[in-house]
Motif scaffolding. Structure first.
Motif, PDB file in Angstrom:
ATOM      1  N   ASN A  92      -0.888   6.732   9.151  1.00 61.91           N
ATOM      2  CA  ASN A  92      -1.206   6.473   7.541  1.00 61.91           C
ATOM      3  C   ASN A  92      -1.009   5.303   6.342  1.00 61.91           C
ATOM      4  O   ASN A  92      -0.685   4.785   6.940  1.00 61.91           O
ATOM      5  N   GLY A  93      -2.239   5.787   5.671  1.00 63.02           N
ATOM      6  CA  GLY A  93      -3.094   4.106   5.256  1.00 63.02           C
ATOM      7  C   GLY A  93      -3.423   4.475   4.228  1.00 63.02           C
ATOM      8  O   GLY A  93      -3.877   5.720   3.813  1.00 63.02           O
ATOM      9  N   VAL A  94      -3.763   3.396   2.702  1.00 65.05           N
ATOM     10  CA  VAL A  94      -4.545   3.972   2.057  1.00 65.05           C
ATOM     11  C   VAL A  94      -5.568   2.652   1.716  1.00 65.05           C
ATOM     12  O   VAL A  94      -5.374   1.766   1.671  1.00 65.05           O
ATOM     13  N   LEU A  95      -6.750   2.630   1.631  1.00 63.04           N
ATOM     14  CA  LEU A  95      -7.686   2.292   1.926  1.00 63.04           C
ATOM     15  C   LEU A  95      -8.207   1.420   0.175  1.00 63.04           C
ATOM     16  O   LEU A  95      -8.488   2.862  -0.167  1.00 63.04           O
ATOM     17  N   ARG A  96      -8.185   0.805  -0.519  1.00 60.04           N
ATOM     18  CA  ARG A  96      -8.372   0.492  -1.902  1.00 60.04           C
ATOM     19  C   ARG A  96      -9.735  -0.897  -1.579  1.00 60.04           C
ATOM     20  O   ARG A  96      -9.374  -2.149  -1.016  1.00 60.04           O
ATOM     21  N   THR A  97     -10.476  -0.709  -2.528  1.00 60.96           N
ATOM     22  CA  THR A  97     -11.249  -1.720  -3.367  1.00 60.96           C
ATOM     23  C   THR A  97     -10.565  -2.514  -4.308  1.00 60.96           C
ATOM     24  O   THR A  97      -9.749  -1.870  -4.854  1.00 60.96           O
ATOM     25  N   GLY A  98     -10.830  -3.981  -3.704  1.00 60.04           N
ATOM     26  CA  GLY A  98     -10.379  -4.655  -5.618  1.00 60.04           C
ATOM     27  C   GLY A  98     -11.494  -4.682  -6.691  1.00 60.04           C
ATOM     28  O   GLY A  98     -11.442  -3.781  -6.786  1.00 60.04           O
ATOM     29  N   ALA A  99     -11.969  -6.181  -7.477  1.00 59.54           N
ATOM     30  CA  ALA A  99     -12.172  -5.524  -8.806  1.00 59.54           C
ATOM     31  C   ALA A  99     -13.771  -5.741  -8.709  1.00 59.54           C
ATOM     32  O   ALA A  99     -14.273  -5.395  -9.902  1.00 59.54           O
ATOM     33  N   ARG A 100     -14.052  -5.595  -7.646  1.00 58.04           N
ATOM     34  CA  ARG A 100     -15.297  -5.466  -7.116  1.00 58.04           C
ATOM     35  C   ARG A 100     -15.639  -4.642  -6.434  1.00 58.04           C
ATOM     36  O   ARG A 100     -15.124  -4.571  -6.007  1.00 58.04           O
ATOM     37  N   PRO A 101     -16.526  -4.068  -6.397  1.00 53.48           N
ATOM     38  CA  PRO A 101     -17.177  -3.294  -5.258  1.00 53.48           C
ATOM     39  C   PRO A 101     -17.157  -3.831  -3.664  1.00 53.48           C
ATOM     40  O   PRO A 101     -17.151  -4.598  -3.983  1.00 53.48           O
ATOM     41  N   ALA A 102     -17.641  -2.672  -3.337  1.00 58.04           N
ATOM     42  CA  ALA A 102     -17.182  -2.967  -1.706  1.00 58.04           C
ATOM     43  C   ALA A 102     -18.708  -1.682  -1.276  1.00 58.04           C
ATOM     44  O   ALA A 102     -18.291  -0.124  -1.060  1.00 58.04           O
ATOM     45  N   THR A 103     -19.154  -2.301  -0.109  1.00 52.46           N
ATOM     46  CA  THR A 103     -19.432  -1.530   1.156  1.00 52.46           C
ATOM     47  C   THR A 103     -19.137  -1.217   2.604  1.00 52.46           C
ATOM     48  O   THR A 103     -18.729  -2.433   2.978  1.00 52.46           O
ATOM     49  N   ALA A 104     -18.929  -0.870   3.445  1.00 51.77           N
ATOM     50  CA  ALA A 104     -18.418  -0.346   5.295  1.00 51.77           C
ATOM     51  C   ALA A 104     -19.302   0.650   6.017  1.00 51.77           C
ATOM     52  O   ALA A 104     -19.196   1.443   5.318  1.00 51.77           O
TER      53      ALA A 104
END
Length: 129
Positions: A92-104
Motif C-alpha cells: 500500500n502506498g501513496v504517490l505524490r507530486t511536489g510543488a511542480r508538475p510531474a510526468t511518468a
C-alpha cells in the motif's frame, strides 16, 4: 504499440486535482505477464493511491519532475527525472507530486508467483526455406 485515446487526452482526478492519463498498452495486446503501460501528467500536489490488492508489481519511470512514494506509512522514497520507483506486489502506498508538475510512465506486471504458474511462451522457429 497500440495507444488507447479518447478525444484528446483523458482527464482523471488525482487527489482532488485533474491529471492527464493515457493507456499506451493493455494486457490483451501483449500476450505476456505485463498488465499495462500508462502515461501520467500530474499537476502540483497530485496524489495517486497504490493499493496492495491491485495484484500487480509496478515500475514508475519519472519522465519529468519529482515523485514521492510513501509506502505502508513508514517509508518515503523520492525519485527525480530519469529515476525509477519499483513497487512490489502487496504494497500500500501513496504517490505524490511536489510543488511542480510531474510526468511518468508506469509499467505494471504480474507478480513472479503468478507468472511462474503460466505456460511458457516461446517463439516458434519456422523451418528455413
Amino acid at each position: 504499440m497500440i495507444v488507447s485515446r479518447a478525444r484528446g487526452d483523458v482527464m482523471v482526478r488525482a487527489g482532488g486535482r485533474s491529471a492527464q492519463w493515457q493507456s499506451l498498452i493493455r494486457r490483451g495486446m501483449l500476450h505476456s505477464e505485463c498488465e499495462g503501460v500508462e502515461y501520467w501528467a500530474l499537476p502540483p500536489g497530485a496524489r495517486l493511491d497504490i493499493r496492495a490488492d491491485h495484484g500487480v508489481e509496478e515500475a514508475i519511470l519519472v519522465i519529468s519532475g519529482q515523485l514521492t512514494l510513501r509506502v505502508d506509512e513508514d517509508e518515503t522514497i523520492t525519485a527525480n527525472t530519469g529515476q525509477v520507483l519499483l513497487v512490489p506486489h502487496g504494497v500500500n502506498g501513496v504517490l505524490r507530486t511536489g510543488a511542480r508538475p510531474a510526468t511518468a510512465v508506469t509499467v505494471r506486471g504480474l507478480p513472479a508467483d503468478v507468472s511462474a504458474r503460466l505456460p511458457r511462451r516461446i517463439p516458434e522457429l519456422l523451418p528455413a526455406d
